[in-house]
Design a protein around this motif. Structure first.
Motif, mmCIF file in Angstrom:
data_model
loop_
_atom_site.group_PDB
_atom_site.id
_atom_site.type_symbol
_atom_site.label_atom_id
_atom_site.label_comp_id
_atom_site.label_asym_id
_atom_site.label_seq_id
_atom_site.Cartn_x
_atom_site.Cartn_y
_atom_site.Cartn_z
ATOM 1 N N ALA A 110 38.629 -83.612 87.274
ATOM 2 C CA ALA A 110 39.654 -83.900 86.276
ATOM 3 C C ALA A 110 40.095 -85.363 86.347
ATOM 4 O O ALA A 110 40.385 -85.987 85.308
ATOM 5 N N TYR A 111 40.150 -85.925 87.556
ATOM 6 C CA TYR A 111 40.501 -87.337 87.724
ATOM 7 C C TYR A 111 39.488 -88.229 87.004
ATOM 8 O O TYR A 111 39.847 -89.184 86.310
ATOM 9 N N ARG A 112 38.225 -87.945 87.183
ATOM 10 C CA ARG A 112 37.190 -88.752 86.529
ATOM 11 C C ARG A 112 37.232 -88.572 85.012
ATOM 12 O O ARG A 112 37.126 -89.549 84.257
ATOM 13 N N GLN A 113 37.413 -87.350 84.563
ATOM 14 C CA GLN A 113 37.366 -87.075 83.131
ATOM 15 C C GLN A 113 38.448 -87.814 82.369
ATOM 16 O O GLN A 113 38.189 -88.405 81.313
ATOM 17 N N ILE A 114 39.681 -87.806 82.866
ATOM 18 C CA ILE A 114 40.751 -88.467 82.113
ATOM 19 C C ILE A 114 40.539 -89.972 82.082
ATOM 20 O O ILE A 114 40.853 -90.637 81.081
ATOM 21 N N GLN A 115 39.965 -90.544 83.117
ATOM 22 C CA GLN A 115 39.678 -91.977 83.106
ATOM 23 C C GLN A 115 38.579 -92.306 82.094
ATOM 24 O O GLN A 115 38.651 -93.310 81.385
ATOM 25 N N GLU A 116 37.565 -91.460 82.025
ATOM 26 C CA GLU A 116 36.503 -91.668 81.042
ATOM 27 C C GLU A 116 37.043 -91.532 79.625
ATOM 28 O O GLU A 116 36.682 -92.308 78.735
ATOM 29 N N HIS A 131 48.219 -91.223 92.871
ATOM 30 C CA HIS A 131 49.400 -90.520 92.364
ATOM 31 C C HIS A 131 49.535 -90.644 90.851
ATOM 32 O O HIS A 131 49.916 -89.685 90.164
ATOM 33 N N ALA A 132 49.222 -91.836 90.316
ATOM 34 C CA ALA A 132 49.410 -92.081 88.878
ATOM 35 C C ALA A 132 48.474 -91.223 88.026
ATOM 36 O O ALA A 132 48.867 -90.759 86.949
ATOM 37 N N ILE A 133 47.243 -91.010 88.486
ATOM 38 C CA ILE A 133 46.297 -90.221 87.686
ATOM 39 C C ILE A 133 46.798 -88.797 87.520
ATOM 40 O O ILE A 133 46.694 -88.203 86.438
ATOM 41 N N ALA A 134 47.358 -88.224 88.564
ATOM 42 C CA ALA A 134 47.906 -86.868 88.456
ATOM 43 C C ALA A 134 49.052 -86.832 87.449
ATOM 44 O O ALA A 134 49.166 -85.878 86.655
ATOM 45 N N ILE A 135 49.901 -87.839 87.467
ATOM 46 C CA ILE A 135 51.017 -87.876 86.519
ATOM 47 C C ILE A 135 50.501 -88.062 85.092
ATOM 48 O O ILE A 135 51.038 -87.472 84.140
ATOM 49 N N ALA A 136 49.445 -88.859 84.926
ATOM 50 C CA ALA A 136 48.846 -89.019 83.596
ATOM 51 C C ALA A 136 48.304 -87.690 83.083
ATOM 52 O O ALA A 136 48.434 -87.370 81.898
ATOM 53 N N PRO A 181 60.688 -87.870 86.920
ATOM 54 C CA PRO A 181 59.297 -87.760 86.473
ATOM 55 C C PRO A 181 58.260 -88.124 87.527
ATOM 56 O O PRO A 181 57.072 -88.071 87.264
ATOM 57 N N PHE A 182 58.726 -88.507 88.737
ATOM 58 C CA PHE A 182 57.782 -89.043 89.718
ATOM 59 C C PHE A 182 56.938 -87.987 90.423
ATOM 60 O O PHE A 182 55.922 -88.322 91.034
ATOM 61 N N ALA A 183 57.321 -86.720 90.383
ATOM 62 C CA ALA A 183 56.588 -85.697 91.119
ATOM 63 C C ALA A 183 55.107 -85.727 90.770
ATOM 64 O O ALA A 183 54.718 -85.818 89.605
ATOM 65 N N SER A 184 54.276 -85.659 91.803
ATOM 66 C CA SER A 184 52.834 -85.778 91.627
ATOM 67 C C SER A 184 52.149 -84.963 92.723
ATOM 68 O O SER A 184 52.805 -84.279 93.511
ATOM 69 N N ILE A 185 50.839 -85.041 92.778
ATOM 70 C CA ILE A 185 50.129 -84.428 93.890
ATOM 71 C C ILE A 185 50.405 -85.267 95.133
ATOM 72 O O ILE A 185 50.389 -86.500 95.092
ATOM 73 N N LEU A 186 50.714 -84.604 96.217
ATOM 74 C CA LEU A 186 51.031 -85.261 97.479
ATOM 75 C C LEU A 186 49.953 -84.894 98.496
ATOM 76 O O LEU A 186 49.686 -83.713 98.707
ATOM 77 N N HIS A 187 49.307 -85.883 99.083
ATOM 78 C CA HIS A 187 48.278 -85.602 100.095
ATOM 79 C C HIS A 187 48.900 -84.922 101.293
ATOM 80 O O HIS A 187 48.344 -83.980 101.855
ATOM 81 N N PHE A 227 51.055 -98.670 90.269
ATOM 82 C CA PHE A 227 51.354 -97.345 89.723
ATOM 83 C C PHE A 227 51.618 -97.418 88.216
ATOM 84 O O PHE A 227 51.015 -96.684 87.423
ATOM 85 N N THR A 228 52.500 -98.325 87.798
ATOM 86 C CA THR A 228 52.828 -98.437 86.368
ATOM 87 C C THR A 228 51.672 -99.045 85.577
ATOM 88 O O THR A 228 51.435 -98.662 84.424
ATOM 89 N N ASP A 229 50.944 -99.981 86.182
ATOM 90 C CA ASP A 229 49.776 -100.558 85.501
ATOM 91 C C ASP A 229 48.746 -99.470 85.200
ATOM 92 O O ASP A 229 48.148 -99.447 84.111
ATOM 93 N N TRP A 230 48.547 -98.571 86.151
ATOM 94 C CA TRP A 230 47.531 -97.546 85.955
ATOM 95 C C TRP A 230 48.006 -96.478 84.961
ATOM 96 O O TRP A 230 47.205 -95.933 84.207
ATOM 97 N N LEU A 231 49.302 -96.200 84.954
ATOM 98 C CA LEU A 231 49.831 -95.309 83.918
ATOM 99 C C LEU A 231 49.613 -95.900 82.532
ATOM 100 O O LEU A 231 49.268 -95.189 81.580
ATOM 101 N N THR A 232 49.791 -97.209 82.403
ATOM 102 C CA THR A 232 49.538 -97.868 81.128
ATOM 103 C C THR A 232 48.069 -97.746 80.736
ATOM 104 O O THR A 232 47.737 -97.450 79.574
ATOM 105 N N THR A 233 47.175 -97.961 81.706
ATOM 106 C CA THR A 233 45.735 -97.824 81.454
ATOM 107 C C THR A 233 45.397 -96.429 80.949
ATOM 108 O O THR A 233 44.535 -96.254 80.083
ATOM 109 N N LEU A 234 46.110 -95.428 81.481
ATOM 110 C CA LEU A 234 45.850 -94.037 81.100
ATOM 111 C C LEU A 234 46.761 -93.578 79.957
ATOM 112 O O LEU A 234 46.974 -92.394 79.763
ATOM 113 N N ARG A 235 47.321 -94.566 79.220
ATOM 114 C CA ARG A 235 48.031 -94.331 77.968
ATOM 115 C C ARG A 235 49.309 -93.505 78.133
ATOM 116 O O ARG A 235 49.599 -92.595 77.362
ATOM 117 N N CYS A 236 50.074 -93.873 79.148
ATOM 118 C CA CYS A 236 51.357 -93.205 79.400
ATOM 119 C C CYS A 236 52.503 -94.192 79.188
ATOM 120 O O CYS A 236 52.375 -95.382 79.470
#
Length: 452
Positions: free
Chosen positions: A128-134, A200-205, A292-298, A365-374
């Motif tokens: 799912a991480y790869r798919q949303i980036q693609e 963390h950002a990809i999960a939030i996206a 809104p910060f909750a995400s997957i936590l390792h 974190f915020t840069d990557w959310l922007t990349t993933l259109r959030c």
């Protein structure tokens, strides 16, 4: 949850795992106990096992040659039994270096997590991480690829055991784990901040833009750490024994802390913080993660679970992979951030560079959310600082406790059946030179930042 909830490859069965007494990454004294394996390495996973596990990904294969050895020393990994497996496949004589992760030789309650839980991550979350980036048209050379490749998985071989996970052995590609006894330097830490933020950002996206996919992947990989039903009366004693573990563990640590004059005036507030955390965990009502910060936590993101590869100088890190997805759950990403900085960096780094590392994390974190259109509006820097200050007090106990296994010197008997933690604490030579410095540093920083 049952096996029908998952989209497993053909031949892979995933039974429900039941409820757990181990919750929210709380360290237990039980984690330091182990039992001697009853079988040799070659009996733990066989040629037939490997062929069956590899079949969904590679088709019908025949293992020509096989060599198996222990990947880690006794006591170095409490969440799984790790084997290094070298095989040659017919008919093309292809060689493969594999890590086989098997159900740990540990107390039975622990067997319900680790290998079986990690399958969820590799089979659900990683794709799912790869798919949303693609889908967001991230160029191939910029796609965040933080995980080793999964070659095969099996939830069970029989009624009680047999869970196995085959993943890529990263060592032949030049990846290695940093020095846990000293911690990593600033260059390594900067790379971790960048890639942790993206993790963390990809999960939030996914949560924002693909909520159903998020539920079907990220949340399913985290579900087994949700609180189970109240224990039956006959289980009360077992639950009490387990909840006693953390308190006893800190009691032993506090005896050493009491001998450090630098912390003499802080011991009472340390104990109060620990008792509050233990009571909160034992109540069965831990604080719910805040949006809104909750995400997957390792939940175990320390130097032991990050592998680096290097530039030609063999000193400058250029990439990393995160491993051991055995305890992930849905919570504040600030917990991963704090855990890494205070357990896994060189002495002094968190004092001199904490603010810079938090800013680097947040900017990435915020840069990557922007990349993933959030929309990044709800994720301001000030809001993130508030999030850190909210969760940090509850992280003191976990950090100060986990400094012990991270800084325990190799071959100190922690993998033996008769291991005695009390005796281990009595001998300072069992720990790295950085151990006591890290304790002092952590306490002083938590006090300075009003977290303790």
């Amino acid at each position: 949850m049952n096996s029908g909830d998952h989209k497993w490859p053909a031949g892979v069965d995933m039974p429900g795992l039941g409820c757990l007494f181990y919750e929210n990454g709380l360290p237990m004294t039980k984690r330091f106990e182990s039992r001697q394996a009853k079988m040799s390495d070659t009996e733990l996973i066989t040629k037939t096992d490997l062929e069956e596990l590899l079949k969904p990904k590679f088709g019908q294969v025949t293992v020509e040659t096989i060599s198996i050895s222990q990947l880690t020393q006794p006591g170095e990994n409490y969440g799984a039994n790790l084997l290094a497996v070298e095989i040659t496949l017919a008919p093309d004589h292809r060689k493969m270096s594999i890590v086989a992760k098997l159900v740990p030789v540990l107390p039975d309650k622990f067997n319900y997590i680790t290998v079986r839980k990690e399958m969820d991550f590799y089979l659900l979350v990683s794709p799912a991480y790869r798919q949303i980036q693609e889908e967001c048209q991230v160029p191939e050379n910029e796609i965040v690829d933080l995980f080793p490749e999964c070659y095969g998985a099996r939830a069970t071989r029989g009624p009680d055991d047999g869970a196995a996970l085959l993943i890529e052995n990263l060592k032949p590609r030049g990846y290695s784990i940093g020095d846990r006894l000293t911690g990593v330097d600033l260059a390594h830490t900067r790379l971790v901040m960048v890639q942790m933020a993206r993790f963390h950002a990809i999960a939030i996206a996914l949560k924002i833009n693909k909520p159903q996919v998020f539920q079907d992947t990220v949340m399913k990989s985290c579900v087994f750490f949700k609180r189970g039903p109240p224990p039956k009366k006959e289980d009360d004693k077992k639950v009490k024994d387990i909840s006693d573990g953390p308190g006893k563990g800190f009691e032993m640590i506090s005896k050493q802390v009491a001998m450090l004059p630098e912390l003499a005036d802080k011991l009472d507030r340390m104990k109060a913080s620990v008792n509050k955390t233990i009571e909160q965990k034992a109540s069965g009502n831990p604080p719910q993660p805040s949006e809104p910060f909750a995400s997957i936590l390792h939940d175990d993101l320390c130097v032991n679970n990050i592998m680096f590869c290097y530039e030609a100088d063999k000193k400058t890190p250029k990439d990393l992979k995160i491993i051991d997805f055995q305890f992930q759950f849905y919570d504040s990403p600030a917990k991963d951030l704090l855990f890494f900085l205070f357990t896994s960096t060189e002495v002094g780094l968190v004092v001199d560079h904490y603010d810079d590392m938090v800013r680097l994390y947040h900017q990435t974190f915020t840069d990557w959310l922007t990349t993933l259109r959030c929309d990044t509006g709800p994720f301001s820097y000030q809001a993130f600082l508030t999030e850190i200050n909210k969760v940090a007090p509850g992280e003191f106990f976990r950090i100060i406790t986990m400094l012990t296994p991270i800084h325990m010197l190799p071959n100190r008997g922690q993998g033996q059946a008769n291991f005695d933690m009390n005796k281990m604490f009595e001998d300072k030579s069992n720990f790295s030179d950085a151990y006591y410095k890290k304790i002092i540093q952590t306490v002083n920083e938590f006090v300075r930042r009003k977290w303790l």
